[in-house]
Design an enzyme around this catalytic site. Structure first.
Site, PDB file in Angstrom:
ATOM      1  N   TRP A 154      16.862  26.564 -15.754  1.00 20.08           N
ATOM      2  CA  TRP A 154      17.882  26.921 -16.744  1.00 20.08           C
ATOM      3  C   TRP A 154      18.254  25.748 -17.651  1.00 20.08           C
ATOM      4  O   TRP A 154      18.454  25.921 -18.849  1.00 20.08           O
ATOM      5  CB  TRP A 154      19.113  27.455 -16.024  1.00 20.08           C
TER       6      TRP A 154
ATOM      7  N   ASP B 212      21.542  37.349  -9.888  1.00 18.16           N
ATOM      8  CA  ASP B 212      22.386  37.092 -11.062  1.00 18.16           C
ATOM      9  C   ASP B 212      22.492  38.333 -11.945  1.00 18.16           C
ATOM     10  O   ASP B 212      22.641  38.233 -13.175  1.00 18.16           O
ATOM     11  CB  ASP B 212      21.886  35.904 -11.882  1.00 18.16           C
TER      12      ASP B 212
ATOM     13  N   THR C 245      15.298  38.482  -8.959  1.00 18.46           N
ATOM     14  CA  THR C 245      16.122  39.680  -8.786  1.00 18.46           C
ATOM     15  C   THR C 245      17.496  39.293  -8.236  1.00 18.46           C
ATOM     16  O   THR C 245      17.903  39.706  -7.149  1.00 18.46           O
ATOM     17  CB  THR C 245      15.416  40.689  -7.864  1.00 18.46           C
TER      18      THR C 245
ATOM     19  N   GLU D 191      13.113  29.547 -19.059  1.00 18.50           N
ATOM     20  CA  GLU D 191      14.274  30.435 -19.173  1.00 18.50           C
ATOM     21  C   GLU D 191      14.936  30.244 -20.542  1.00 18.50           C
ATOM     22  O   GLU D 191      15.728  29.320 -20.695  1.00 18.50           O
ATOM     23  CB  GLU D 191      15.260  30.152 -18.048  1.00 18.50           C
TER      24      GLU D 191
ATOM     25  N   ASP E  79       0.806  -1.212   0.000  1.00 26.26           N
ATOM     26  CA  ASP E  79       0.000   0.000   0.000  1.00 26.26           C
ATOM     27  C   ASP E  79       0.845   1.270   0.000  1.00 26.26           C
ATOM     28  O   ASP E  79       0.290   2.371  -0.089  1.00 26.26           O
ATOM     29  CB  ASP E  79      -0.938   0.014   1.207  1.00 26.26           C
TER      30      ASP E  79
END
Length: 471
Positions: free
Chosen positions: A143, A278, A276, A202, A114
């Site tokens: 990415w 890199d 916000t 991305e 189960d």
């Protein structure tokens, strides 16, 4: 410093004044939708690398977990769209033989016919059961796994089939079987685990990390794909009496409107997770901050006034995204720069990162060391992010509102051999994250998002700085 802060405040004030009132936007009042959000990614590979498990997530400090990742797939030979777990073993097959890495202290039992769910999925289900406030989303793409988004979004038929596959796999919980344990997976095995879907494309129109068939049509097709997700999630929600979340990881600065029809696509999302961070990476020309809170005229990208957190928030507001849908992203990792200059303690000087390794977790070798590595492994800085160690001195840049470390003779065990070189590490600290928390509360934004939770210090210093968002 004062001039920069005044400019940022003025920009945000102007944007807030121009933005469409929340009451005019399509927002959900369902009790299934958190009014305020602190969300963090948990990556399937965390159990391999740091040995960070679901049980280690400080669930009292957040209310949404984004599980990374699900894989959008396309078979060019058959034209079939698919949507699958990225790592079935870590996701739902790995057996926890003992109690030490489980949420509730109860080991798995692969002999139990189960039990159909093991691994991270089973532990997340247990974590939700113990914390009714918690929501879990599956994040699609990222990415490295956005490869087929352009194709999947290109026609009504493919959009419909792809979204249906995602809902079947992750919302209805129909997981592939046939592995080990032999009873792992099957129809409905993960039903009820995921409360929604996060789209992490991305990026539309861009090759990025090897995306197939990107083109100008992606920008509008992304909006159509979001509409299809919203349509099918709502239709299935009518059968279960539940509102399913739909969110997206969206880029910072002017890239957001370059890649997405920002106002139009946001109408379909419960909120936007804005990346916000890199702003500066190891491919850039100078040692600079990974994320900036406010603009610094010395930054390599200073001509773009949105190239910082405050500027990005203003850009979103000015482009029709209501404050109630903006979730501010923060990184729990830094950027390391080797062979810098010594002027200004190395900040904004040229660098040479030869010998670093993106696959390494060692803080002296990784180009993006985690806060955990800086604090708990390397001892480069204390958990408060204010006192340096191991030869590093901690500095505060009042223009950008960010900390950084400098060691004029840091020792590294690089892939090219040992080296002792000037080194700058730009990172996030409780102080810099606390600035975001104040911004979110002042402008009544939806909340904050972190990549990713295993990268925090053992004392949870960074997520603690975000927790007041929920108060």
């Amino acid at each position: 410093m004062l001039r920069t802060r005044v400019l940022a405040t003025a920009a945000l004030g102007l944007a807030a004044a121009l933005v469409v009132p929340q009451s005019a936007q399509a927002t959900s009042s369902s009790p299934d939708v958190p009014k305020k959000v602190v969300t963090a990614y948990f990556a399937d590979w965390d159990v391999y690398g740091r040995g960070y498990y679901v049980k280690d997530i400080p669930v009292d400090k957040l209310n949404v977990i984004q599980y990374a990742f699900g894989v959008p797939g396309y078979d060019a030979a058959t034209g079939r769209a698919s949507c699958d777990p990225v790592d079935p073993w870590a996701d739902y097959q790995q057996v926890y033989w003992g109690p030490e890495n489980t949420v509730d202290g109860v080991p798995d039992d692969p002999s139990n016919p189960d039990q159909h769910l093991f691994g991270n999925f089973n532990q997340l289900r247990k974590l939700k059961a113990a914390n009714p406030h918690l929501k879990v989303e599956i994040s699609l793409g990222g990415w490295t796994k956005s490869t087929w988004f352009s194709t999947l979004a290109s026609t009504p038929e493919l959009r419909k089939a792809f979204v249906s596959s995602c809902i079947d796999t992750f919302i209805k919980g129909n997981l592939a079987g046939g592995g080990w344990p032999e009873n792992a997976g099957g129809d409905g095995a993960a039903a009820g685990l995921f409360d929604g879907i996060d789209i992490d494309w991305e990026y539309p129109t861009q090759v990025a990390d090897g995306n197939v068939n990107p083109g100008p049509a992606d920008r509008h097709n992304a909006t159509l794909l979001a509409a299809e997700f919203r349509k099918q999630l709502d239709a299935y929600g009518k059968t279960t009496g539940k509102h399913y979340l739909l969110t997206a990881a969206l880029p910072a600065a002017t890239s957001s409107t370059k890649y997405f029809e920002l106002k139009e696509i946001s109408k379909y999302f419960d909120w936007d997770n804005v990346m916000t961070y890199d702003f500066n990476v190891a491919s850039g020309p100078k040692a600079a901050h990974n994320t900036l809170f406010t603009p610094d005229p010395r930054d390599p990208n200073a001509k773009n006034l949105t190239w910082n957190t405050a500027g990005t928030v203003a850009h979103y507001l000015l482009n029709g995204v209501p404050a109630s849908k903006i979730v501010v992203g923060v990184p729990f990792y830094g950027q390391q720069y080797l062979r810098t200059g010594t002027a200004n303690h190395g900040l904004y000087t040229p660098f040479d990162n030869t010998g670093t390794d993106v696959n390494s977790l060692a803080p002296d070798v990784a180009p993006q060391p985690t806060y955990h590595a800086l604090v708990d492994v390397g001892g480069y800085v204390d958990a408060a992010g204010t006192t340096g160690g191991a030869g590093y001195t901690a500095y505060w840049n009042p223009l950008a509102g960010e900390p950084y470390l400098f060691n004029p003779a840091a020792s590294h065990e690089l892939t090219t051999g040992a080296a002792t070189v000037p080194t700058v590490i730009a990172f996030s600290s409780p102080r810099s994250i606390g600035e975001r928390t104040k911004l979110i509360k002042t402008l009544n934004l939806r909340g904050a998002m972190a990549w990713e939770i295993s990268q925090d210090s053992d004392s949870h210093a960074l997520i603690n700085a975000l927790a007041p968002v929920l108060q």
